[in-house]
Design a protein around this motif. Structure first.
Motif, short mmCIF file in Angstrom:
data_model
loop_
_atom_site.label_atom_id
_atom_site.label_comp_id
_atom_site.label_asym_id
_atom_site.label_seq_id
_atom_site.Cartn_x
_atom_site.Cartn_y
_atom_site.Cartn_z
N LYS A 129 -14.60 13.27 -4.36
CA LYS A 129 -15.70 13.11 -3.78
C LYS A 129 -15.62 13.55 -2.25
O LYS A 129 -16.60 13.81 -1.52
CB LYS A 129 -16.23 11.73 -3.63
N ILE A 130 -14.44 14.17 -1.94
CA ILE A 130 -14.14 14.58 -0.71
C ILE A 130 -14.87 15.91 -0.45
O ILE A 130 -14.85 16.71 -1.28
CB ILE A 130 -12.54 14.94 -0.29
N GLU A 131 -15.63 16.18 0.75
CA GLU A 131 -16.47 17.30 0.96
C GLU A 131 -15.54 18.62 1.32
O GLU A 131 -14.93 18.50 2.35
CB GLU A 131 -17.61 17.07 1.73
N LEU A 132 -15.74 19.46 0.61
CA LEU A 132 -14.82 20.79 0.97
C LEU A 132 -15.84 21.49 1.69
O LEU A 132 -16.67 22.48 1.08
CB LEU A 132 -14.37 21.42 -0.22
N GLY A 133 -15.89 21.54 2.99
CA GLY A 133 -16.86 22.34 3.77
C GLY A 133 -16.25 22.75 5.13
O GLY A 133 -15.50 21.86 5.81
N GLN A 134 -17.06 23.80 5.83
CA GLN A 134 -16.52 24.05 7.09
C GLN A 134 -16.52 23.04 8.20
O GLN A 134 -15.81 22.80 9.08
CB GLN A 134 -17.44 25.31 7.94
N ALA A 135 -17.82 22.08 8.05
CA ALA A 135 -17.86 20.85 9.22
C ALA A 135 -16.60 19.88 9.11
O ALA A 135 -16.09 19.87 10.04
CB ALA A 135 -19.10 20.10 8.67
N GLN A 136 -16.14 19.62 8.09
CA GLN A 136 -15.07 18.65 8.02
C GLN A 136 -13.71 19.52 8.48
O GLN A 136 -13.01 18.98 8.91
CB GLN A 136 -14.96 18.12 6.51
N GLU A 137 -13.69 20.83 8.02
CA GLU A 137 -12.47 21.52 8.14
C GLU A 137 -12.28 21.74 9.99
O GLU A 137 -11.39 21.52 10.21
CB GLU A 137 -12.55 23.14 7.62
N LEU A 138 -13.46 22.14 10.49
CA LEU A 138 -13.36 22.22 12.21
C LEU A 138 -13.22 20.60 12.49
O LEU A 138 -12.61 20.70 13.73
CB LEU A 138 -14.83 22.79 12.59
N ASP A 139 -13.81 19.85 12.18
CA ASP A 139 -13.69 18.40 12.60
C ASP A 139 -12.08 18.02 12.66
O ASP A 139 -11.29 17.55 13.45
CB ASP A 139 -14.32 17.31 11.52
N ILE A 140 -11.32 18.21 11.22
CA ILE A 140 -9.78 17.93 11.36
C ILE A 140 -9.29 19.01 12.21
O ILE A 140 -8.36 18.52 12.98
CB ILE A 140 -9.36 18.45 9.95
N TRP A 141 -9.53 20.17 12.43
CA TRP A 141 -8.69 21.10 13.39
C TRP A 141 -9.07 20.38 14.95
O TRP A 141 -7.96 20.40 15.39
CB TRP A 141 -9.27 22.51 13.32
N ARG A 142 -10.17 20.08 15.27
CA ARG A 142 -10.30 19.58 16.48
C ARG A 142 -9.51 18.18 16.81
O ARG A 142 -8.83 18.16 17.72
CB ARG A 142 -11.79 19.13 16.78
N GLU A 143 -9.25 17.46 15.94
CA GLU A 143 -8.43 16.30 15.88
C GLU A 143 -7.01 16.71 15.82
O GLU A 143 -6.02 16.02 16.49
CB GLU A 143 -8.69 15.18 14.82
N ALA A 144 -6.43 17.52 15.17
CA ALA A 144 -5.08 17.70 15.19
C ALA A 144 -4.64 18.97 15.76
O ALA A 144 -3.29 19.40 15.73
CB ALA A 144 -4.89 18.09 13.51
N THR A 145 -5.34 19.94 16.64
CA THR A 145 -4.86 21.14 16.94
C THR A 145 -3.90 20.89 18.21
O THR A 145 -4.01 19.78 19.12
CB THR A 145 -6.06 21.99 17.75
N THR A 146 -2.93 21.97 18.44
CA THR A 146 -1.96 21.93 19.34
C THR A 146 -2.43 22.42 20.68
O THR A 146 -1.87 22.54 21.62
CB THR A 146 -0.65 22.55 19.10
#
Length: 366
Positions: A187-204
Motif C-alpha cells: 500500500k506504500i505509495e511510490l511517487g515523487q511527493a513521498q520521494e522528495l519528502d523523505i529526501w528533505r528529512e534525510a539530506t546531508t
C-alpha cells in the motif's frame, strides 16, 4: 554446405548490417547510427555470422557494468539463411563470450507471439520469468527470459520488490527505501511527493557537488516515521561524507546535521549497530522477510566514486540481487535494473565508500 563463420562485427560490416536490419524488422529497428555505435562500443559483444563473406545474421549483447548480468539486445537472421542453425550458433557463441567475461546471466525480451523464437530460446535453456506489456512499437507484449550460464537457479525466498526510478539525481536513498517499504507493505505509495519528502528529512545538505545526498540515520528515521521497524548497521561514529568537501563552512554545516541526526536517533530509540553487517547476516535478514537498503560506491556502475543507495532484493549462494533506482544508460533500461545480480565477491568491494571505508545498511521490517 558452405561453412558459417562467427566473428566480431567490424566497421566494414555496417552496410550489410543495416540492410539485414531493414530486411528482418518492420518495427523497433536499430538505426545505422546505433549499429555503428555498437560495433565500436566496449560495453557490448557484437557478433556476425557470415557465409562466403556475406553477413547472414548477427547477435548483439549489452554488458551491464558492475554486474554479472548481460542482455541480449537484438538478434537477426536473414530469411535466405533460416534453417541453417545460425541463430543457435550465434547464441552459443555469445554465451561463451559472456562467460569468458565472468557474466553469469543473459536476459532477453521476445515478442509473445514470436513462437519460433520462444521455442528456440527455451530449447537453449532460457526460462520465462516475467511479461512486459505493450513493450514493442507495434504494442505487442514481451516475454522476459533469462538463462544462468554457470549454475542452477536458486529460490531467492524474498517478497516481490516493485521497482521505482528516482526522479532526481540526488534521491536514490528515498527511492531505494520506498521500494523496500513497498515490498513489505504494497500500500506504500511510490511517487515523487513521498520521494522528495523523505529526501528533505534525510539530506546531508551538502555533498562534494550538487544537492545533498541522504544520511543513513536520516533515511532510517524517515523509514521509522512511516511505521516500519528499522535498524541501522553503520560502522563509523565520525561525521559522514566529508571526503572531498574542502569548504570549511560546508564541513561545519555537515557536522551539525550529522550531530542532529544522531541526537534524533537517540530520542527515537533507533537501533544503530556500529559494525559491518556480514554477508551471512544480510542473507539471514532476507530469509526472515526483512528488506535491506544499502550504500554502495557507484564506481563499478558508472566510473564515478559517488555514494549511491540501492535495495537488496534477494540473495542466493553466489550473488546478491539489487534493485537500482537509477538506470545509468538509456540502452540498459529499467528491466535490467531489477534483481540485478552482483557476485558476492564484487558486492564486497562495491559496498565500501570513500577513504574511510564507510559501510551502511538499513534493515527494514514490519
Amino acid at each position: 554446405m558452405k561453412p558459417v563463420i562467427i566473428r566480431a562485427a567490424i566497421a566494414n560490416d555496417l552496410e550489410q548490417l543495416d540492410q539485414l536490419e531493414q530486411t528482418c524488422f518492420y518495427t523497433d529497428r536499430l538505426t545505422k547510427r546505433r549499429l555503428k555505435h555498437w560495433i565500436k562500443a566496449n560495453n557490448g559483444i557484437f557478433l556476425v555470422a557470415s557465409i562466403e563473406n556475406k553477413i547472414q545474421g548477427y547477435a548483439l549483447l549489452i554488458l551491464h557494468k558492475g554486474s554479472v548480468l548481460a542482455r541480449l539486445y537484438s538478434i537477426a537472421v536473414s530469411p535466405d539463411a533460416r534453417g541453417l542453425g545460425i541463430a543457435t550458433q550465434l547464441l552459443n557463441a555469445i554465451e561463451t563470450a559472456a562467460s569468458e567475461l565472468s557474466k553469469l546471466y543473459i536476459r532477453l525480451e521476445v515478442a509473445q507471439l514470436n513462437k519460433a523464437a520462444i521455442q528456440l530460446y527455451q530449447t537453449l535453456g532460457y526460462k520465462v520469468f516475467d511479461i512486459y506489456p505493450d513493450y514493442y512499437e507495434d504494442h505487442q507484449d514481451a516475454l522476459r527470459m533469462q538463462k544462468r550460464l554457470i549454475y542452477k537457479p536458486q529460490n531467492l525466498n524474498t517478497p516481490f520488490v516493485p521497482w521505482y526510478q528516482q526522479t532526481t539525481e540526488f534521491t536514490c536513498g528515498p527511492a531505494a527505501c520506498m521500494m523496500a517499504m513497498a515490498a513489505i507493505n504494497p500500500k506504500i505509495e511510490l511517487g515523487q511527493a513521498q520521494e522528495l519528502d523523505i529526501w528533505r528529512e534525510a539530506t546531508t545538505i551538502y555533498m562534494t557537488s550538487g544537492h545533498g545526498g541522504c544520511h543513513p540515520i536520516g533515511l532510517a528515521l524517515a523509514v521509522k516515521k512511516r511505521g516500519f521497524h528499522c535498524e541501522l548497521y553503520l560502522n563509523q561514529k565520525q561525521t559522514l561524507f566529508l571526503d572531498g568537501v574542502r569548504n570549511e563552512h560546508k564541513r561545519q554545516i555537515m557536522a551539525t546535521v550529522d550531530e542532529q541526526f544522531r541526537l534524533q536517533a537517540d530520542k527515537n530509540k533507533l537501533a544503530i549497530h556500529q559494525q559491518v553487517a556480514t554477508h551471512e547476516q544480510l542473507q539471514h535478514f532476507l530469509e526472515q522477510g526483512k528488506m535491506l537498503v544499502i550504500l554502495i560506491s557507484s564506481y563499478r556502475f558508472d566510473g564515478k566514486k559517488a555514494p549511491h543507495w540501492v535495495t537488496i532484493s534477494g540473495a542466493d549462494d553466489k550473488c546478491f540481487y539489487l534493485h537500482d533506482p537509477d538506470p545509468q544508460d538509456d540502452e540498459i533500461n529499467h528491466l535490467a535494473c531489477q534483481y540485478l545480480p552482483i557476485s558476492k565477491q564484487d558486492f564486497a568491494k562495491m559496498t565500501v565508500f570513500g577513504k574511510g571505508k564507510l559501510r551502511s545498511v538499513l534493515v527494514i521490517s514490519r
